[in-house]
Design an enzyme around this catalytic site. Structure first.
Site, PDB file in Angstrom:
ATOM      1  N   ASN A  88     -26.074 -31.570 -10.929  1.00 22.63           N
ATOM      2  CA  ASN A  88     -26.719 -32.512 -10.090  1.00 22.63           C
ATOM      3  C   ASN A  88     -26.440 -32.102  -8.350  1.00 22.63           C
ATOM      4  O   ASN A  88     -24.878 -31.924  -8.519  1.00 22.63           O
ATOM      5  CB  ASN A  88     -26.873 -33.500 -10.935  1.00 22.63           C
ATOM      6  CG  ASN A  88     -27.678 -33.705 -11.992  1.00 22.63           C
ATOM      7  OD1 ASN A  88     -28.734 -33.064 -12.206  1.00 22.63           O
ATOM      8  ND2 ASN A  88     -27.560 -34.307 -13.050  1.00 22.63           N
ATOM      9  N   HIS A  90     -31.149 -32.666 -19.526  1.00 25.34           N
ATOM     10  CA  HIS A  90     -31.826 -33.315 -21.241  1.00 25.34           C
ATOM     11  C   HIS A  90     -32.795 -34.116 -21.299  1.00 25.34           C
ATOM     12  O   HIS A  90     -33.181 -34.401 -22.199  1.00 25.34           O
ATOM     13  CB  HIS A  90     -30.552 -33.857 -21.280  1.00 25.34           C
ATOM     14  CG  HIS A  90     -29.383 -32.888 -21.500  1.00 25.34           C
ATOM     15  ND1 HIS A  90     -28.451 -33.001 -20.438  1.00 25.34           N
ATOM     16  CD2 HIS A  90     -28.814 -32.134 -22.338  1.00 25.34           C
ATOM     17  CE1 HIS A  90     -27.064 -31.989 -20.527  1.00 25.34           C
ATOM     18  NE2 HIS A  90     -27.571 -31.336 -21.545  1.00 25.34           N
TER      19      HIS A  90
END
Length: 432
Positions: free
Chosen positions: A148, A170
């Site tokens: 990220n 996810h």
């Protein structure tokens, strides 16, 4: 010998999941699993752990650790990225503590918001270093990005980096199972369609045998919302905008201007918003590693069951030409028609021997596209700041951020950005 390179292999638990999965995949036997990390102690830990796993699984994969990144990448067919630049101390601490001085509170700060902007600015140069190495020593490799901020980094690797990149998160995989479990609904036989941007993709359709399940989902959610639980923000978004969002309530609380507000402090308690959640998680993980290390690193009886992480299934589909469907982050090449073409979007993708092929979605419902665009605005301005190295582009990215702009004045935002630039020091490139 074919090769899978793992960048950030010192993330031992995640390396176990992804590369342990590869060891259990018949189509990947004989592959070299190349490990690289700038933390040589953690790198050695992961090498030991994977060699133990190699023995217990009977895998013919070869585990090799590298201290030279370019050599780790040389000849790789696939590259997995799981780095974090700056770590918890000092960079995550900086991302949280300096905004607090301005009254700006955050929950996770790893994707959007002022924390997400600065996480991007310190990570993009490292990612582009990776891209230059890949272009030189493994130009045909597929790059699987797990780091990220997902949308910006995947965008940069595809555009500025020129590397075949798909971003994996996810939140798409977990969306329907999590929602149905929380509402005590049976997920068997459920068909769903999810699209949007990373951490703000939308459950557009959810059916069983052609029946729309949203009315029952909303009925149960309204009942659940009468008492405190961990998903209150997402339910509130669903009630107001019509659709359930993929990523957690703690994340989405800071992606919008509606929830973390100095003038409405009661919302924090009423919607059970966990301020400073990410630093708490970091501290827990650091403490937990002290006990987990012995269990993982030196356990010669270590075992593994194939996880739900996409990576090994993607490699398997590419190796065998047996297609699978994933939720992937890719450039918006006409896929979501009411989002910008230079944005990175999260859509269903087909994976087979030809690579990752994203699917056409068309227009999102207008209110959902509008919410996505508020996040894309900041993402694209952050990329502009990284490209131009102009401070004014950092300011503008923050001016456009929904949460930051709802809480601070323009002058406060400039001052906050200047403080963060100074505090991050050499973790950032030099801005003019």
């Amino acid at each position: 010998m074919s090769k899978i390179t793992f960048l950030g292999a010192g993330s031992t638990v995640f390396a176990k999941n992804v590369l342990g999965d590869c060891m259990l995949t018949p189509a990947l036997q004989g592959f070299e699993l190349a490990l690289f990390d700038i933390d040589h102690e953690r790198l050695k830990d992961s090498e030991n752990m994977l060699n133990n796993l190699k023995k217990t699984t009977g895998s013919t994969c070869r585990v090799k650790a590298y201290t030279d990144r370019k050599e780790a990448l040389r000849g790789a067919k696939y590259v997995v990225n799981a780095i974090q630049v700056g770590g918890y101390d000092p960079c995550t601490i900086t991302d949280f503590e300096i905004p607090k001085k301005y009254g700006l509170r955050q929950t996770i700060a790893d994707t959007l918001g002022i924390g997400g902007i600065f996480r991007n600015l310190r990570t993009i140069p490292v990612m582009l270093d990776f891209a230059r190495d890949i272009q030189e020593v493994c130009p045909d490799a597929w790059f699987l990005n797990y780091t990220n901020p997902m949308a910006v980094l995947t965008n940069v690797m595809n555009t500025d980096g020129g590397v075949k990149t798909v971003g994996l998160c996810h939140s798409v995989q977990g969306c329907v199972p999590h929602l149905f479990k929380s509402l005590d609904m049976d997920p068997s036989g459920v068909q769903s369609k999810i699209a949007g941007i990373n951490h703000m993709a939308w459950l557009l359709e959810v059916t069983r045998d052609g029946q729309d399940l949203y009315p029952e989902i909303k009925r149960r959610a309204r009942e659940k919302q009468k008492e405190k639980h961990r998903d209150m923000v997402r339910f509130e978004i669903m009630f107001k905008f019509g659709y359930y969002v993929t990523e957690s309530s703690e994340h989405n609380a800071e992606y919008m201007p509606y929830f973390i507000k100095r003038n409405y402090p009661e919302l924090i308690d009423r919607l059970n918003i966990p301020l400073d959640e990410y630093p708490r998680r970091c501290i827990r993980q650091i403490e937990r590693w002290k006990t987990m290390r012995e269990e993982l690193v030196n356990n010669q009886d270590l075992t593994h069951n194939r996880s739900k992480e996409y990576a090994s299934y993607i490699f398997e589909a590419m190796e065998t030409d047996k297609p699978i469907k994933i939720g992937g982050n890719v450039m918006n090449t006409g896929l979501i028609t009411n989002l910008p073409s230079d944005a990175c979007v999260e859509v269903p993708c087909l994976v087979d021997a030809s690579g990752v092929t994203p699917t056409y979605v068309g227009d999102l419902p207008q209110q959902l596209a509008a919410l996505n665009r508020t996040n894309i605005n900041t993402q694209l301005m952050t990329i502009e700041a990284a490209r131009t190295l102009k401070k004014e582009a950092i300011y503008q990215a923050a001016f456009l951020d929904p949460h930051t702009s709802a809480e601070l004045s323009l002058d406060e935002i400039v001052s906050l950005c200047d403080d963060l630039i100074e505090a991050h020091g050499d973790w950032l490139p030099k801005f003019k």
